[in-house]
Design an enzyme around this catalytic site. Structure first.
Site, PDB file in Angstrom:
ATOM      1  N   GLU A   1      -3.261   7.904  12.823  1.00  0.00           N
ATOM      2  CA  GLU A   1      -2.565   6.712  13.350  1.00  0.00           C
ATOM      3  C   GLU A   1      -1.057   6.949  13.348  1.00  0.00           C
ATOM      4  O   GLU A   1      -0.366   6.603  14.309  1.00  0.00           O
ATOM      5  CB  GLU A   1      -2.917   5.467  12.524  1.00  0.00           C
ATOM      6  CG  GLU A   1      -2.112   4.253  12.979  1.00  0.00           C
ATOM      7  CD  GLU A   1      -2.679   2.917  12.531  1.00  0.00           C
ATOM      8  OE1 GLU A   1      -3.821   2.867  12.030  1.00  0.00           O
ATOM      9  OE2 GLU A   1      -1.964   1.918  12.703  1.00  0.00           O
TER      10      GLU A   1
ATOM     11  N   ASP B   1      -5.745  -0.352   5.803  1.00  0.00           N
ATOM     12  CA  ASP B   1      -6.605  -0.774   6.911  1.00  0.00           C
ATOM     13  C   ASP B   1      -7.775   0.185   7.093  1.00  0.00           C
ATOM     14  O   ASP B   1      -8.913  -0.230   7.326  1.00  0.00           O
ATOM     15  CB  ASP B   1      -5.799  -0.835   8.221  1.00  0.00           C
ATOM     16  CG  ASP B   1      -4.621  -1.790   8.111  1.00  0.00           C
ATOM     17  OD1 ASP B   1      -4.556  -2.543   7.119  1.00  0.00           O
ATOM     18  OD2 ASP B   1      -3.774  -1.778   9.025  1.00  0.00           O
TER      19      ASP B   1
ATOM     20  N   GLY C   1      -2.399  -8.451  13.787  1.00  0.00           N
ATOM     21  CA  GLY C   1      -2.340  -8.262  12.331  1.00  0.00           C
ATOM     22  C   GLY C   1      -3.713  -8.150  11.698  1.00  0.00           C
ATOM     23  O   GLY C   1      -3.868  -8.356  10.495  1.00  0.00           O
TER      24      GLY C   1
ATOM     25  N   ASP D   1       0.831  -1.225   0.000  1.00  0.00           N
ATOM     26  CA  ASP D   1       0.000   0.000   0.000  1.00  0.00           C
ATOM     27  C   ASP D   1       0.857   1.264   0.000  1.00  0.00           C
ATOM     28  O   ASP D   1       0.586   2.207  -0.743  1.00  0.00           O
ATOM     29  CB  ASP D   1      -1.052   0.001   1.133  1.00  0.00           C
ATOM     30  CG  ASP D   1      -0.516  -0.097   2.553  1.00  0.00           C
ATOM     31  OD1 ASP D   1       0.698  -0.341   2.747  1.00  0.00           O
ATOM     32  OD2 ASP D   1      -1.332   0.066   3.494  1.00  0.00           O
TER      33      ASP D   1
HETATM   34  C1  GLA Z   1      -0.048  -2.599   8.505  1.00  0.00           C
HETATM   35  C2  GLA Z   1      -0.245  -1.190   7.940  1.00  0.00           C
HETATM   36  C3  GLA Z   1      -0.819  -1.247   6.528  1.00  0.00           C
HETATM   37  C4  GLA Z   1       0.016  -2.173   5.620  1.00  0.00           C
HETATM   38  C5  GLA Z   1       0.258  -3.513   6.314  1.00  0.00           C
HETATM   39  C6  GLA Z   1       1.197  -4.386   5.533  1.00  0.00           C
HETATM   40  O1  GLA Z   1      -1.297  -3.222   8.665  1.00  0.00           O
HETATM   41  O2  GLA Z   1      -1.110  -0.446   8.773  1.00  0.00           O
HETATM   42  O3  GLA Z   1      -0.883   0.056   5.981  1.00  0.00           O
HETATM   43  O4  GLA Z   1       1.195  -1.565   5.223  1.00  0.00           O
HETATM   44  O5  GLA Z   1       0.773  -3.368   7.620  1.00  0.00           O
HETATM   45  O6  GLA Z   1       0.629  -4.750   4.323  1.00  0.00           O
END
Ligand code: GLA
Length: 331
Positions: A142, A154, A106, A34
């Site tokens: 964030e 996210d 995660g 992302d």
């Molecule tokens: C975390 C970050 C996201 C993305 C993921 C890895 O969740 O908040 O923006 O970079 O890691 O894909």
């Protein structure tokens, strides 16, 4: 949801309250792409952050959390600042929130928290933001609250997503397409038990390595790098191959080819383990275990360094999985 809503209403001292919910997510594929302007394929979960709120006439902002994280003051402050940049007037609020998204797993508990609270703060102020604008404001918040230079996957999926409807997001420009899951595919989320925090510097290190690689190659972001330009750079190689895997996954899901979809998952895990170096022995073992139990494929999901594994399994296999592994949910 009802008991949570009751607890929230009690924390607000009774009376009328409005509610908003913001889901956590599992990312099917497209990890660490992302913030490289690439593609991602996350899906909202039924686990969510529920926020009850009401406007206050005296301008006071009072937000409490009924579970972890118990101190949401840094989040509230960061969200108020980011939303003020989007035109939010300073308006008082009483809010209480409770989340079922486990932290450090995660599954984007932070994204759910920031979108849930962000929406409540917008609504009391009568501010209706486009989802992508809200998501980007919550991402900035964030970053300010945690110091993690995260991307906006996210927050986007929490603002827009629905269970069993992965979103193909083009992170350059924020175009979103909904992708249906084949009926006979179950998506299982399994906890490795290893908790991690992305604020320990390792996420930021990976992001800096991606930016350095792009600069060395002479492209604005790794989205524009060709495989031959990154052949000798494992970190950049992961990003370029992961973008290809997102496209392959979308093709496989649309064709109902579950074997290919599973292979893409497992290849994604190998790339995160060997090239991007964000796996752990527990996650590697859990991926193998899921494949051994009959999954089409599996991989770590989210930022890495711990947390959960996502596995694609035949529908009929899913109910029995809880006997063998620490199942968070099946969708
Ligand atoms: C975390 C970050 C996201 C993305 C993921 C890895 O969740 O908040 O923006 O970079 O890691 O894909």
């Amino acid at each position: 949801m009802d008991r949570r809503a009751d607890a929230i209403a009690a924390a607000l001292g009774g009376g009328d309250a409005a509610f908003v919910r913001a889901p956590g997510r599992v990312n099917l594929i497209g990890e660490h792409t992302d913030y490289n302007d690439g593609w991602v394929l996350p899906m909202a979960l039924e686990l969510d952050c529920l926020v009850g709120y009401r406007r206050r006439a005296d301008g006071v902002v009072n937000v409490v959390s009924l579970d972890a994280p118990d101190d949401v003051a840094p989040w509230t402050e960061a969200l108020l600042a980011a939303l003020a940049e989007e035109g939010r007037e300073p308006v008082g609020i009483d809010a209480a929130l409770a989340s079922t998204v486990p932290m450090g797993a995660g599954l984007a508990s932070s994204g759910a928290l920031s979108i849930g609270l962000g929406l409540a703060l917008c609504r009391v102020a009568g501010l209706a933001l486009e989802p992508a604008v809200l998501a980007e404001a919550c991402r900035r918040a964030e970053e300010r609250a945690t110091g993690v230079p995260c991307g906006f996957m996210d927050q986007m999926v929490s603002a827009l997503g629905r269970p069993r409807e992965p979103l193909l997001i083009d992170c350059r420009g924020a175009d979103v397409e909904r992708v249906a899951l084949p009926e006979d595919l179950a998506v299982a989320v399994v906890d490795s038990g290893v908790r991690r925090s992305l604020s320990d510097g390792r996420y930021a290190e990976r992001r800096a390595a991606c930016e350095a690689a792009a600069a060395r190659i002479g492209v604005g972001s790794l989205r524009d790098a060709k495989p031959e330009q990154v052949a000798d750079d494992p970190v950049a190689r992961h990003v370029v191959s992961e973008n290809e895997r997102v496209q392959r996954m979308v093709g496989a899901l649309r064709a109902g080819d579950l074997v290919e979809a599973g292979a893409v998952l497992t290849e994604g895990h190998e790339s995160l383990r060997d090239d991007f170096a964000v796996s752990t022995p527990e996650l590697d073992a859990l991926v193998e275990r899921m494949v051994g139990l009959g999954a089409y494929g599996a991989r770590l999901t989210g930022g890495g360094f711990g947390g959960c594994v996502i596995a694609f399994t035949p529908r009929e296999l899913a109910p029995g999985l809880a006997d063998s592994v620490n199942l968070v949910c099946v969708q």
